[in-house]
Each structure stands twice: as C-alpha cells, then as structure tokens.
Design an enzyme around this catalytic site. Structure first.
Site, PDB file in Angstrom:
ATOM      1  N   HIS A   1       2.149  -8.811  -4.120  1.00  0.00           N
ATOM      2  CA  HIS A   1       1.065  -7.869  -3.866  1.00  0.00           C
ATOM      3  C   HIS A   1       1.632  -6.462  -3.717  1.00  0.00           C
ATOM      4  O   HIS A   1       2.364  -6.167  -2.768  1.00  0.00           O
ATOM      5  CB  HIS A   1       0.321  -8.280  -2.592  1.00  0.00           C
ATOM      6  CG  HIS A   1      -0.767  -7.331  -2.191  1.00  0.00           C
ATOM      7  ND1 HIS A   1      -2.039  -7.401  -2.711  1.00  0.00           N
ATOM      8  CD2 HIS A   1      -0.773  -6.287  -1.329  1.00  0.00           C
ATOM      9  CE1 HIS A   1      -2.788  -6.454  -2.184  1.00  0.00           C
ATOM     10  NE2 HIS A   1      -2.038  -5.755  -1.339  1.00  0.00           N
TER      11      HIS A   1
ATOM     12  N   ASP B   1       1.797 -17.247  -5.836  1.00  0.00           N
ATOM     13  CA  ASP B   1       2.405 -16.079  -6.460  1.00  0.00           C
ATOM     14  C   ASP B   1       1.353 -15.329  -7.266  1.00  0.00           C
ATOM     15  O   ASP B   1       1.303 -15.402  -8.491  1.00  0.00           O
ATOM     16  CB  ASP B   1       3.570 -16.512  -7.360  1.00  0.00           C
ATOM     17  CG  ASP B   1       4.267 -15.316  -8.002  1.00  0.00           C
ATOM     18  OD1 ASP B   1       4.192 -14.210  -7.428  1.00  0.00           O
ATOM     19  OD2 ASP B   1       4.884 -15.496  -9.070  1.00  0.00           O
TER      20      ASP B   1
ATOM     21  N   ASP C   1       0.845  -1.188   0.000  1.00  0.00           N
ATOM     22  CA  ASP C   1       0.000   0.000   0.000  1.00  0.00           C
ATOM     23  C   ASP C   1       0.890   1.251   0.000  1.00  0.00           C
ATOM     24  O   ASP C   1       2.103   1.151  -0.123  1.00  0.00           O
ATOM     25  CB  ASP C   1      -0.921  -0.017   1.218  1.00  0.00           C
ATOM     26  CG  ASP C   1      -0.141   0.004   2.523  1.00  0.00           C
ATOM     27  OD1 ASP C   1      -0.419   0.881   3.355  1.00  0.00           O
ATOM     28  OD2 ASP C   1       0.743  -0.855   2.729  1.00  0.00           O
TER      29      ASP C   1
ATOM     30  N   GLU D   1       2.898 -10.453  -0.279  1.00  0.00           N
ATOM     31  CA  GLU D   1       3.148  -9.018  -0.258  1.00  0.00           C
ATOM     32  C   GLU D   1       4.658  -8.758  -0.220  1.00  0.00           C
ATOM     33  O   GLU D   1       5.460  -9.646   0.077  1.00  0.00           O
ATOM     34  CB  GLU D   1       2.479  -8.373   0.956  1.00  0.00           C
ATOM     35  CG  GLU D   1       2.404  -6.848   0.873  1.00  0.00           C
ATOM     36  CD  GLU D   1       1.492  -6.245   1.929  1.00  0.00           C
ATOM     37  OE1 GLU D   1       1.176  -5.057   1.817  1.00  0.00           O
ATOM     38  OE2 GLU D   1       1.108  -6.954   2.879  1.00  0.00           O
TER      39      GLU D   1
END
Length: 870
Positions: free
Chosen positions: A677, A725, A347, A734
């Site tokens: 991610h 994956d 993020d 992530e």
C-alpha cells in the site's frame, strides 16, 4: 487516485462508456436481493475510512452522514471531490448506484464512476441537485468494460458560495459476488527463499496431513542429493491452523545456488547457501528511505529510472508545499518551513514519533559498528557504500540518510519566543485524505502542522542527542545544533509532561496518539546522558521505573513503546554507569533474548513471537524483526552463537518460511510481496508507476483486519493467513519507515555475519586507561595496553577502537596513529612489532575534545580480532 488540478481538467473530456437500461430518481426498482454491495462503509458507521477528499475541508461524520465544507468560487465541479478507490466493476454486469445527498445552501453534485488514473475514463455518472434536505438519487447501468479497482468520485466544486455537502447510504449494488479468496501458497515445503548462511541454522517447515516423521532430501540445482534426513512432527500450528512438521539441515554447510528441499512429494522454492546472501539487502533496505524522501528530486540513476520523480511538496503547483506550513486552526499563529524528511508510509504525511524511532535505528545501525566485533569498524556502511546522492562527501552514507530526516525533525521544533517553545509539533500532513495512487509532486492538498506533543518532543530530544555524538567527528556545527535542540526539547518536555496527541486527529493522516510517555522520557534521558555524561540526565534515567523494569515485550517494541531503545543503548554504547548497574542492564538484554529463543523453539515456523492472534497486528513484521534485533544485540554483547543463530533464523519467517510461503520483502525471494500500500509506488493501479523498490518491507499479517478490503476478503482467517498482497489493504500490506528501519538494522547485522562460522576465542586482552583531562578540559591523555593471550607470537599488529563523540587524537607515542571519523587506528613501530604469548605492548596518545561524555571504548581489536577488555 485523487487527481491533481492539472489532471482534473481531463475529466471534462473523459470518454464515456456506453450505458444501457439507465434511469434515475428515487422511484427506481431495487436491485435483486442477493446483488453484492461494492462500496465499503457506505453508511459511514465505521467513520471516514476508506473515503478521501480533495479541495474540501476535513471530512467528518455528523449524525451518521459524511460531511465536508467546500469553498466557494472553485472554477469547475471537479476542483473538489469526495471519493473511494478500489471499486470493482465487471464487464457486462448491471449495477445500481445510489446515494443520499444534501447541501447547504445548495449546489449541483455529480457522482462519477471512473478509471482512477489518466485518461480518467467514465464508466457511469449520476447528476444530482442537492438542497438543504437529503434526497436520494439512483441510476442503473451496464458497464462495457471491467476494472477491478475503479474510483467513485462525487464532484462537489463549482459553486459560487461555500457549501456544506453531506452524503449518506452510498451504494453500488450489482456485479458478481467476490470469488472466495484462496491464497496461492505454492509448494508445501516452506523455506527462507533467499537462503541460509553456511555456518548458520537451516530450518524449514512442511505443511502435511502426515503425523509420522517424513524423509527429506536436499538437492542441488542439477538434482543431485546433497543431504537427507527425517522431519519432526509438530502437530497443528496455532497461528496458521496447519498440521506441520519441521526439519533441520544445519549440518550441511557447503555453499551452493538454486538448492531445493523435497518432502512428502513437494519441492520447495529454490534458495542459496552463501556467506554473502545479505550484502545487497543492506543496501536495498536503506534505499527505501531515499525513495521515500520528501523535498528532493529522486535520481533514477541511483535507484532505477522508474523511481525518478520531481521533488515533492516544495510549493510547485499543484503542491501547496512544506516550505511555509500553517498550523491547524487555533493551534499556532505562525508557519514553519518543514521541508525534507521521509514520507512516513503509504501516505504523504510526516510524523515525528515514527520518524524518531526510524532515525534512531539508522543511527544505531552505524553506532553498532563502534562496539560490535563482527561489524568491521563500519567499513560496509562508510562513504559511497549506499545509494544516496551525498555519497562521496566523506561522511558515512547511513548518516547522510539519517540526516535527511534529522533536518526535518529539527524544523518541527517550536521557535523561541512562541508558546511551547522548544517542543516539537507532532506531525504534518494533508488536510484531507487523498486517494491512490498519487505522486508527491501531484498532491494538491493544503498541508497543516498539528499541535506539539510531549511524545514528539522527547523523540526529537532522543535522536538529536544521538546526532550530537555521531556527527561530531564529521560536522561539528551540525552536531552542536543537534545537541542544543536535544537539551532544549528535553527541558520543554519536562515543563509540559502531559501534552498528548488526540486519537481523533486522524483526518488526512494517522493519529499516532500515545498517552504514556514515561518510556519516551527514559529513552531521551539515556541518549542525553550517553552524549553529554551529565549527572542530571543520569539522575533522571536511573529514577525512571523503566531503568529496572521489564522493557522487552514478547511482542517486540515499536514507536509507541521505546523504553527498549534506551536499554539497548545503555547496554552497548560506552558509558559511565557503575559496573554493577551496567552488568544488570546487559543481563536484561540476554534474558530477553533467552525468552525470544524459547518462543522461537515453540513455534513451528521458528519466529520469536507468540502464536496467538494478538501477536499478529498492524506492522507486526517489524516487531518480529525488532525481537531479532534484541537477539543480535545479545550476540554482540556476549559473542554466544546461539543468539546470532536466533537472529538469523528469525529472518527465515520474513523471507518465506511462513504459512503463506511469501517473502515480505519486495525483490527478495522467489515469491515476494510487490503490491504494498503506497501512493507513490502504485503499479497495481497504474502500470506506468513502479512497484515498491527492492528491499521494501510489508507490514504483514494483521488479525484485526482494520481495512475494509482485508476485512471483506479475509474474514475468519487464521492469524498467519491475515495478509493479502494488494495495494488496497493498508492494514496488512503498507510500507512504513519504522518497519524498514528495523529491516535495515537487521540486514546490516546479517551481512556482517559472513559464513556464520564458529565464534573464535579471543587471543588478546586490552586495557584502556584515561589519565584525565588537561587543565581547562580541552583534552586528555590515555594509554592502551595489549596482551597476547594466544599461543602464537604476534608479528606486526594494528589496533583499532572508536571514540563516542568528538575526541580527536593529536599525537601518539609507541605507535603510528591515524583517525578517520571516530575510529582510531594504531600500528606498531619497528621496535615493538612482536608480542610473544603472554607478552604485552603499550602505546599512548593525547587527544583534544570539546567536552561531553568520554568513556573507554567498548571494542578494541588487534589485527581485526576482538580483544577481551579489562
């Protein structure tokens, strides 16, 4: 992906795909009973995840419904939305999209199934008029084209008045049931796909039904047999559920490329044997941090054109920016400029506690070069060795990279004159979760400062203290700024010892909550003592239960348990601890390393981590590497090759010797993770975006399966198989700065080991004597005596050692002395070049200092070889 306002304008003109057999309304017939559900957590029983929003207030679950406040006056319906990514659609399949919706005072809502990136092609849409009472809307349709990762968006903007919009029982039933997931594990012979050091351990694992020993062959790239032997049966491996055997070909030490192992009719992925295997990984693992930088234009010439992007979060539309960030309502009455730093993970949030351990490990990677015999006094981490824009400025590049985060951490400190002055805000991130992918400069969300916490404040104190001693030779003003911030933060934490981050504060970013900060107090006191030498910090650290307690968990250390960081630094950074206490501290490191070696021997895949499901958790790959860091540190302390070999072997698991036969480091290995991610590196969802850069570490198998994608795909998995994956699996795949910092530390250690030959016995001893400070304490006089303990005469010598802080040699005698950074190089004069066996030579110097700790060096080398210190 949560579209930016600039891109959202495209939605109105998006091309609609043909829909057939479509009807709307609550009376529509139910889909077949066996039609699969494609929406995750549509009843919100699991909270907010994986739903996101943009242009709204925070998402929350109220009375079982997902609700958000939508500001009035937004120009378009698509200026605010609630959505979910990763919705699979099969071409030609029939679906029923349904949902309950209410809005107060009332507004139009449109549900859109669409392509999540430009041109945002619409696959289906449902128009609804929402009032104060929840009403159900449904629509059945057939899609003309498929998409394995479509996006569902509820457009909730465009009303003149502020609205409270609530959703419930969101459902998309239809399509094909998911195919049973069977990972492609490749050949049954599992190796380190990168390779092995010539003089290091070389082990492999074979998955086989055979219970008797099997013959194996090591072959060259041309197929010639180079070595052979038999395997050792190991039975069923608990972590993988596989029947396995292991083999050891450590005795083969000849360098080569494209080698393979053949066992039981299977041939492994190719690998190399080379002393330079890890040289590039040192740079690759560090470039991850540059790629994660916030507030700076990313230069494609440094790390590849595909990674070039504008600066993010500097207030350029659609960003709200990090240059003047307000607090959450009720937290503070000011805004802070908190630009810079690294985006934490997948993020766009920035977290002090995660930034703390990540910064520590980069700083410690450099500080290790002052005391580790194999580190070459830091030449491989010096200026212009890494891919950073500051290269060429006379400062080691790894310090330049760490400074980018340090500057951010310093900005997170509460200003003087404000309540809780000196503490650090726990984190800063978007008010709401955003979708995948999303470039930082396209993020439209308001950013917010979250309340200060004791844990964050102590993280700041610890790394700022590190900063003060490591930057002192390069930037005295910045070092002083760090030192002041560290002392201020530590005092503020002692005055506010129990301000904890809330576990519920997880909308728009992770909570990173921690209600036991005794370990942070210990770590911060250690770093301040190492930097200042002041008695008050020594009293605090020795009074801590962590000083004599067991701080090395078998499952490794991480951001929530940092006492190990203090212990490792006390063991390695020169300091004034009493000799007996220092010996105990160092013995605790080797004892932990011995336990890790014993565990690795029990594991058929050779990793220093227990094999139960509880050892496979979110980000567990970094904990495995951190156990390797303990092993590597034990080697630096003792020069016992078994610890070096244990650290080297631990990386076999990370680089391919595992049940899935995958390297968890992007770009490293024949079959490596490439879809981690990340909102920035979203190639799997948008081919115009790059994959994560080479050297990016995936979190790894996570038996808890804490994301819906993994939970649906991997239910019932054995721990080592609980990984996929795929960009949608944030709990297993992530990226994160504190995971890559562990990789960067161990990569640097591995690169330093070269061909991993036998550790030579010392042929010199050295004594460092500090005769005390001058009047006023602005300098000191010291002397070094070198003894030749070998059997040959030394004809010409160069001695090197490093200070811990700002000390600078002013003049020397009986040697020609020069200093670069903290490292002093002393060369013989013409009259004392020869040192006979058993003979000695002495040189002395005067040095100036601004104060602080001034211990004897932890490493003195003569002609590049480490001397025994006496």
């Amino acid at each position: 992906m949560t579209p930016s306002p600039r891109r959202l304008a495209l939605l109105a003109a998006a091309t609609a795909v043909a829909l057939t057999a479509a009807t709307a309304g609550a009376a529509h017939a139910e889909p077949p009973p066996d039609a699969p559900e494609q929406i995750d957590n549509g009843d919100f029983s699991a909270g907010v995840s994986p739903w996101f929003s943009y242009g709204t207030g925070p998402l929350g679950v109220t009375d079982g419904r997902l609700c958000a406040t939508v500001p009035g006056g937004l120009a378009n319906p698509w200026d605010a939305g609630i959505g979910q990514d990763g919705v699979p659609l099969v071409a030609g399949a029939e679906y029923t999209l349904g949902f309950d919706v209410s809005a107060t005072p009332g507004t139009a809502v449109k549900a859109v199934l669409q392509l999540g990136t430009a041109p945002y092609t619409t696959y289906a849409s449902v128009d609804a008029t929402a009032g104060g009472t929840a009403q159900r809307f449904e629509k059945t349709f057939t899609v003309a084209e498929g998409n394995p990762a479509a996006q569902l968006i509820f457009q909730v903007g465009g009303s003149a008045a502020e609205q409270t919009v609530c959703l419930d029982d969101v459902s998309l039933r239809g399509g094909d049931p998911p195919e049973p997931y069977v990972p492609d594990t490749g050949p049954r012979v599992r190796v380190n796909q990168v390779g092995y050091l010539p003089g290091g351990p070389k082990n492999a694992t074979v998955v086989t039904s055979a219970t008797e020993a099997l013959p194996w062959q090591l072959r060259s790239a041309a197929g010639a047999i180079l070595a052979s032997g038999t395997t050792t049966p190991r039975g069923v491996d608990a972590a993988s559920g596989q029947n396995v055997q292991t083999l050891d070909f450590s005795s083969y030490r000849t360098p080569g490329a494209g080698l393979t192992l053949t066992v039981d009719g299977e041939t492994s992925h190719p690998f190399d044997i080379s002393g330079t295997l890890y040289d590039r990984l040192r740079a690759d693992s560090h470039q991850f941090f540059y790629a994660q930088r916030s507030g700076i234009t990313i230069d494609g010439d440094l790390i590849g054109a595909e990674y070039a992007r504008p600066a993010g979060h500097l207030g350029v539309a659609p960003n709200k920016g990090d240059t003047s960030v307000p607090c959450q309502p009720g937290v503070c009455d000011y805004s802070l400029d908190v630009r810079g730093g690294w985006y934490d993970a997948g993020d766009h949030g920035k977290y002090v506690v995660n930034g703390g351990i990540a910064t520590y490990q980069l700083l410690n990677t450099f500080e290790r070069t002052r005391t580790a015999a194999t580190a070459g006094h830091g030449a491989a981490l010096g200026d212009s060795t890494l891919r950073v824009p500051e290269r060429g400025n006379g400062v080691p590049d790894v310090l330049d990279e760490a400074r980018w985060e340090l500057e951010f951490l310093l900005r997170m400190q509460v200003p003087a004159g404000k309540p809780l002055a000196g503490m650090a805000h726990h984190k800063i991130h978007d008010r709401n979760w955003t979708g995948l992918p999303l470039a930082p400069h396209d993020d439209p969300e308001q950013r917010e400062l979250h309340p200060p916490s004791t844990a964050a404040t102590l993280n700041l104190a610890a790394v700022a203290a590190q900063c003060a001693r490591l930057f002192a030779p390069y930037d005295a003003a910045f070092a002083k700024r760090c030192g002041t911030a560290a002392k201020t933060a530590y005092a503020a934490a002692k005055a506010n010892p129990a301000r904890y981050a809330s576990p519920a504060d997880s909308t728009g970013g992770g909570a990173y909550d921690d209600t036991n900060v005794t370990d942070e107090f210990y770590w911060a006191a250690v770093e301040l003592y190492l930097t200042t030498g002041e008695q008050a910090y020594l009293v605090d650290l020795t009074a801590s239960a962590h000083h004599t307690g067991d701080v090395f968990d078998p499952r490794g250390f991480g951001w929530q348990g940092v006492a190990a960081l203090g212990r490792l630094d006390l063991a390695t950074v020169p300091n004034g601890l009493p000799a007996a206490d220092l010996a105990r501290v160092r013995a605790s490191v080797t004892a932990a390393a011995d336990a890790h070696l014993a565990e690795a021997a029990r594991q058929a895949y050779g990793l220093p981590m227990p094999g139960d499901a509880g050892s496979y958790f979110w980000g567990g790959n970094s904990n495995i590497i951190n156990n390797a860091v303990v092993l590597a540190t034990a080697f630096d302390l003792t020069r016992d090759a078994k610890y070096r070999d244990g650290a080297v072997q631990a990386m076999d698991y990370v680089l391919g010797r595992n049940a899935l036969n995958i390297s968890y480091v992007t770009g490293w290995g024949e079959h490596a993770a490439e879809n981690q991610h990340s909102r920035i590196f979203g190639h799997q969802l948008d081919p115009d975006l790059p994959k994560p850069p080479a050297g990016s570490l995936a979190g790894g198998p996570n038996a808890a399966l804490q994301d819906p994608f993994a939970a649906k795909l991997l239910a019932g998995c054995k721990p080592m198989f609980c990984y996929v994956d795929d960009i949608n699996s944030y709990a297993t795949n992530e990226v994160a700065i504190n995971w890559n910092s562990a990789l960067a530390w161990i990569a640097s250690f591995l690169a330093d080991q070269g061909d991993s030959a036998a550790v030579p016995a010392p042929t010199c001893s050295a004594t460092y004597t500090n005769y005390g400070t001058w009047q006023g304490g602005t300098g000191f006089t010291a002397q070094v005596t070198i003894r030749n303990t070998g059997t040959s005469t030394v004809d010409g010598w160069t001695a090197r050692f490093a200070f811990t802080g700002d000390q600078q040699v002013r003049e020397a005698w009986l040697a020609k002395a020069a200093q670069a950074g903290a490292t002093v190089t002393a060369k013989n004069e013409s009259y004392n070049a020869r040192i006979a066996p058993g003979g000695t030579v002495t040189f002395g110097f005067n040095a100036v200092t601004g104060g602080g700790a001034n211990p004897a060096p932890g490493l003195i080398t003569v002609n590049g070889a480490a001397c025994t210190l006496s």
